[in-house]
Design an enzyme around this catalytic site. Sequence first.
Site, PDB file in Angstrom:
ATOM      1  N   HIS A 157      40.422  20.871   7.091  1.00  0.00           N
ATOM      2  CA  HIS A 157      40.315  19.963   5.924  1.00  0.00           C
ATOM      3  C   HIS A 157      41.688  19.438   5.507  1.00  0.00           C
ATOM      4  CE1 HIS A 157      36.188  21.567   5.394  1.00  0.00           C
ATOM      5  NE2 HIS A 157      36.766  22.707   5.729  1.00  0.00           N
ATOM      6  N   SER A 278      62.190  -1.536   8.839  1.00  0.00           N
ATOM      7  CA  SER A 278      61.557  -2.515   7.962  1.00  0.00           C
ATOM      8  C   SER A 278      62.548  -3.643   7.701  1.00  0.00           C
ATOM      9  CB  SER A 278      61.182  -1.834   6.647  1.00  0.00           C
ATOM     10  OG  SER A 278      61.126  -2.779   5.608  1.00  0.00           O
ATOM     11  N   LYS A 284      63.574   2.756   6.193  1.00  0.00           N
ATOM     12  CA  LYS A 284      62.322   3.009   6.925  1.00  0.00           C
ATOM     13  C   LYS A 284      62.503   3.300   8.408  1.00  0.00           C
ATOM     14  CE  LYS A 284      58.582   2.794   5.501  1.00  0.00           C
ATOM     15  NZ  LYS A 284      57.725   1.690   5.098  1.00  0.00           N
ATOM     16  N   ASN A 286      59.468   3.597  11.023  1.00  0.00           N
ATOM     17  CA  ASN A 286      58.006   3.564  11.067  1.00  0.00           C
ATOM     18  C   ASN A 286      57.445   3.975  12.431  1.00  0.00           C
ATOM     19  OD1 ASN A 286      57.911   2.577   8.428  1.00  0.00           O
ATOM     20  ND2 ASN A 286      58.070   0.450   9.125  1.00  0.00           N
ATOM     21  N   GLU A 291      50.559   3.891  15.202  1.00  0.00           N
ATOM     22  CA  GLU A 291      49.600   3.115  14.404  1.00  0.00           C
ATOM     23  C   GLU A 291      48.856   2.118  15.292  1.00  0.00           C
ATOM     24  OE1 GLU A 291      51.759   1.496  10.961  1.00  0.00           O
ATOM     25  OE2 GLU A 291      53.098   3.199  11.202  1.00  0.00           O
ATOM     26  N   GLN A 323      28.318 -12.462  32.796  1.00  0.00           N
ATOM     27  CA  GLN A 323      29.680 -12.998  32.907  1.00  0.00           C
ATOM     28  C   GLN A 323      30.584 -12.454  31.790  1.00  0.00           C
ATOM     29  OE1 GLN A 323      30.380 -16.994  34.548  1.00  0.00           O
ATOM     30  NE2 GLN A 323      31.101 -17.526  32.511  1.00  0.00           N
TER      31      GLN A 323
HETATM   32  N1  ARG Z   1      31.138 -16.112  37.134  1.00  0.00           N
HETATM   33  C1  ARG Z   1      29.937 -15.368  37.322  1.00  0.00           C
HETATM   34  C2  ARG Z   1      30.041 -14.012  36.605  1.00  0.00           C
HETATM   35  O1  ARG Z   1      31.123 -13.626  36.290  1.00  0.00           O
HETATM   36  C3  ARG Z   1      29.708 -15.144  38.780  1.00  0.00           C
HETATM   37  C4  ARG Z   1      28.293 -14.949  39.181  1.00  0.00           C
HETATM   38  C5  ARG Z   1      27.552 -16.210  38.973  1.00  0.00           C
HETATM   39  N2  ARG Z   1      26.237 -16.163  39.514  1.00  0.00           N
HETATM   40  C6  ARG Z   1      25.317 -17.044  39.173  1.00  0.00           C
HETATM   41  N3  ARG Z   1      24.178 -16.931  39.718  1.00  0.00           N
HETATM   42  N4  ARG Z   1      25.555 -17.996  38.292  1.00  0.00           N
HETATM   43  O2  ARG Z   1      29.064 -13.371  36.349  1.00  0.00           O
END
Ligand code: ARG
Length: 459
Positions: A157, A278, A284, A286, A291, A323
Amino acid sequence: MSEKLWGGRFSGDANDLFLKLGASINVDIKMANEDIDGSVAHAKMLNHSGIITDDELNQIVSGLSEIKTEFNNGDLEFSYQNEDIHMNVESVLTEKIGPVAGKLHTARSRNDQVALDFHLYLKNRLPDIISLIKKFQDELVNLADQNVETIMPGYTHLQHAQPISYAHYLMAYYEMLQRDVERFEFNQKHTDLSPIGAAALAGTTFPTDPHYTAGLLGFQKPYNNSIDAVSDRDFAIEFLSNASILMMHLSRLCEEICLWSSYEFKYIELSDEFSTGSSIMPQKKNPDMCELIRGKTGVVYGHLTALLATMKSLPLAYNKDLQEDKDGVFDTVENIAPILTLLTEMVATMKVNKDKMLESVQTDFSNATELADYLSAKGLPFRQAHRIAGELVAECINQGCYLQDLSLEKLHNYSELFEADIYEDLKPDVAIQRRRSFGSTGFTEVQKQINNAKLKGDH
Ligand code: ARG
């Protein structure tokens, strides 16, 4: 017909803003080397399986190796017009070697290609991350070895609890990091699978050999199921989860370093190398780096949450949502490595103020448990012993003194069981020494923990 690689079915061009938003080249450019290596292996497999000729293979491989050199020399410009790293590389390859470049994509889809690149990216980086954690562990063990008999208050604690060896505290972090190592090692198993050969999702009619490609790229084996191969991002989620736990550990250490380097504690002093001043307050010093590591922990948690949310309810197999899987992983990799390196150096160079730690444990009540244990060892039920110890603490607070300052006479007012040897037990070093339970703070126990870690330390 559209100019795009997939343009056969289209008569019009896509909206430019949509192209920009849909492009991933700014992110997946970081997998350019993996993309090229994956393509070279795929081309070799196509040749090995009799799908492309030796001459075609040679043209493709020499074109790709030129691209790799140019890319790594900073001589290649990729464009959002070509959407991602896969189509950018293919487009440069086409410029270099002509239509034969188009044979490279036989029996392959960007779906298995991107999954392959992502696996390779992580597979290539996990060993470094693991070895950086081990180096940090080595430094903690080293510091612990020099501080077995350095005494400090142990906290619960955030209140003084019982005296402990500073080495015992350091070895607790060693243990946490050991579990981190094991988690990342397990993560390697799931990253060490090759998705290439799955094609779009259903496999291919060509007589390919995914085991051969996997072998060329140093993977243990291909995925068993082509739908899973292109849909799976578990390895990336595991990585982010492991990274989150690692960062959680580091953030706890960093928080303690912030506290302990404060004016109130003064247990440690960071070297100038890892502190900042600082612009207005000249006194200071830091602990910015600690952090920042605390702060970056939140960002890594965010990456984990983001990928989990992206994957939630996502139907099989590939969807463009996927993606969005890479940026957080790349950011995490790029942060973890320098963080581990810097923390190792920071811990190695910080000054440990042993006198202040000891003073802190000599002017507190962290020996109250010893007093209760003393009475209960003499036969008093622990609950009664605990009450007497508590009353004595209250008495001390009233008088402005500590337990060890009370006379035997005064102690006898509370229990006749006290004898002169109580003063020995109240000393913090004796309190530590007398702890012999497995894994405890006793000097000999702590030394055992250190010795075991050194034995295990084949790193
Ligand atoms: N740039 C796409 C990704 O990072 C690659 C795969 C794309 N495939 C597709 N069928 N559009 O996921």
